[in-house]
Design a protein around this motif. Structure first.
Motif, short mmCIF file in Angstrom:
data_model
loop_
_atom_site.label_atom_id
_atom_site.label_comp_id
_atom_site.label_asym_id
_atom_site.label_seq_id
_atom_site.Cartn_x
_atom_site.Cartn_y
_atom_site.Cartn_z
N ARG A 27 0.83 -1.20 0.00
CA ARG A 27 0.00 0.00 0.00
C ARG A 27 0.87 1.25 0.00
O ARG A 27 0.55 2.25 -0.65
CB ARG A 27 -0.94 -0.02 1.20
CG ARG A 27 -2.04 -1.05 1.03
CD ARG A 27 -2.90 -1.27 2.22
NE ARG A 27 -3.22 -0.09 2.98
CZ ARG A 27 -3.87 -0.10 4.13
NH1 ARG A 27 -4.29 -1.25 4.63
NH2 ARG A 27 -4.12 1.00 4.78
N ARG A 28 1.99 1.19 0.70
CA ARG A 28 2.91 2.32 0.73
C ARG A 28 3.50 2.58 -0.66
O ARG A 28 3.64 3.71 -1.09
CB ARG A 28 4.01 2.06 1.74
CG ARG A 28 4.96 3.21 1.91
CD ARG A 28 5.97 2.92 2.97
NE ARG A 28 6.83 4.08 3.17
CZ ARG A 28 7.90 4.07 3.90
NH1 ARG A 28 8.26 2.97 4.53
NH2 ARG A 28 8.62 5.16 4.03
N ALA A 30 2.09 1.85 -3.53
CA ALA A 30 1.02 2.41 -4.36
C ALA A 30 0.82 3.89 -4.06
O ALA A 30 0.65 4.71 -4.97
CB ALA A 30 -0.27 1.63 -4.13
N ARG A 31 0.86 4.25 -2.79
CA ARG A 31 0.71 5.66 -2.40
C ARG A 31 1.89 6.49 -2.93
O ARG A 31 1.71 7.59 -3.45
CB ARG A 31 0.61 5.77 -0.88
CG ARG A 31 0.30 7.17 -0.38
CD ARG A 31 0.01 7.21 1.11
NE ARG A 31 1.08 6.65 1.92
CZ ARG A 31 1.00 5.51 2.62
NH1 ARG A 31 -0.11 4.81 2.63
NH2 ARG A 31 2.02 5.09 3.33
N LEU A 32 3.08 5.94 -2.86
CA LEU A 32 4.26 6.63 -3.37
C LEU A 32 4.18 6.81 -4.89
O LEU A 32 4.59 7.84 -5.42
CB LEU A 32 5.53 5.87 -2.98
CG LEU A 32 6.86 6.50 -3.36
CD1 LEU A 32 6.99 7.90 -2.78
CD2 LEU A 32 8.01 5.61 -2.89
N ARG A 34 1.53 7.36 -6.66
CA ARG A 34 0.67 8.52 -6.92
C ARG A 34 1.41 9.83 -6.63
O ARG A 34 1.36 10.76 -7.42
CB ARG A 34 -0.61 8.44 -6.10
CG ARG A 34 -1.51 9.64 -6.33
CD ARG A 34 -2.70 9.66 -5.40
NE ARG A 34 -3.46 10.88 -5.61
CZ ARG A 34 -4.74 10.93 -5.87
NH1 ARG A 34 -5.43 9.83 -5.96
NH2 ARG A 34 -5.34 12.08 -6.04
N LEU A 35 2.11 9.89 -5.52
CA LEU A 35 2.84 11.11 -5.17
C LEU A 35 3.93 11.43 -6.18
O LEU A 35 4.07 12.58 -6.60
CB LEU A 35 3.44 10.97 -3.76
CG LEU A 35 2.46 10.89 -2.61
CD1 LEU A 35 3.18 10.53 -1.31
CD2 LEU A 35 1.69 12.20 -2.46
N HIS A 53 -5.20 10.06 -10.36
CA HIS A 53 -6.24 9.08 -9.99
C HIS A 53 -6.01 7.76 -10.72
O HIS A 53 -6.12 6.68 -10.12
CB HIS A 53 -7.63 9.61 -10.32
CG HIS A 53 -8.12 10.66 -9.38
ND1 HIS A 53 -8.21 10.47 -8.02
CD2 HIS A 53 -8.55 11.91 -9.62
CE1 HIS A 53 -8.68 11.57 -7.46
NE2 HIS A 53 -8.88 12.47 -8.41
N ALA A 56 -3.04 6.01 -9.18
CA ALA A 56 -3.43 5.47 -7.87
C ALA A 56 -4.19 4.15 -8.02
O ALA A 56 -3.92 3.18 -7.30
CB ALA A 56 -4.27 6.49 -7.11
N ALA A 60 -2.61 0.60 -7.00
CA ALA A 60 -3.32 -0.15 -5.94
C ALA A 60 -3.66 -1.55 -6.42
O ALA A 60 -3.53 -2.53 -5.67
CB ALA A 60 -4.57 0.60 -5.51
#
Length: 147
Positions: A27-28, A30-32, A34-35, A53, A56, A60
């Motif tokens: 999950r980290r 996937a979040r990275l 997007r950032l 989006h 992300a 994910a």
């Protein structure tokens, strides 16, 4: 030569911008994804909301459904003309994604519905084994792009 943040010019002097990074299937990660995508698009002077989006959702999915122990996923973005292409590659080619409408009570299963709504085109490419790449293309307006 690093595979991150390369920019070249075509013979027609139309810049091709690309960005590639390998991330953990978490999950980290996937979040990275997007950032990093948001910041990269911003540095290119391109609108980032819809593309972020899409990144992300694809990241994910790779971290959740395409996860293989000890292996990450790769985010690749490139821009040619007015098109941003986003590719997320994982090592779980035997499970290609399917677009299906979730029931109203489901909290999961909306990722590809969101990609379908935001992208002009999207699809899946298999191989080389065991990989699969889920890709999406978005058209950006020239007025939004920085020269």
């Amino acid at each position: 030569m690093s595979d991150v943040n390369q920019e070249i010019s075509t013979p027609l002097d139309c810049p091709i911008r690309n960005f590639s990074v390998l991330l953990s299937s978490t999950r980290r990660g996937a979040r990275l994804a997007r950032l990093l995508a948001t910041e990269q698009l911003r540095s290119w002077g391109l609108p980032s909301e819809d593309a972020a989006h899409v990144v992300a959702e694809l990241a994910a999915n790779a971290a959740t459904h395409g996860r293989t122990a000890g292996r990450g996923f790769r985010l690749l973005m490139y821009v040619v003309g007015n098109t941003v292409r986003i590719e997320v590659t994982d090592t779980c080619g035997e499970r290609p994604p399917r677009l299906q409408l979730p029931s109203g009570a489901d909290e999961n299963g909306r990722g590809l519905v969101i990609v379908e709504a935001l992208a002009d085109r999207w699809g899946v490419s298999l191989g080389p084994r065991p990989r699969k790449t889920v890709w999406a293309e978005l058209t950006v307006t020239r007025s939004a792009a920085r020269r």
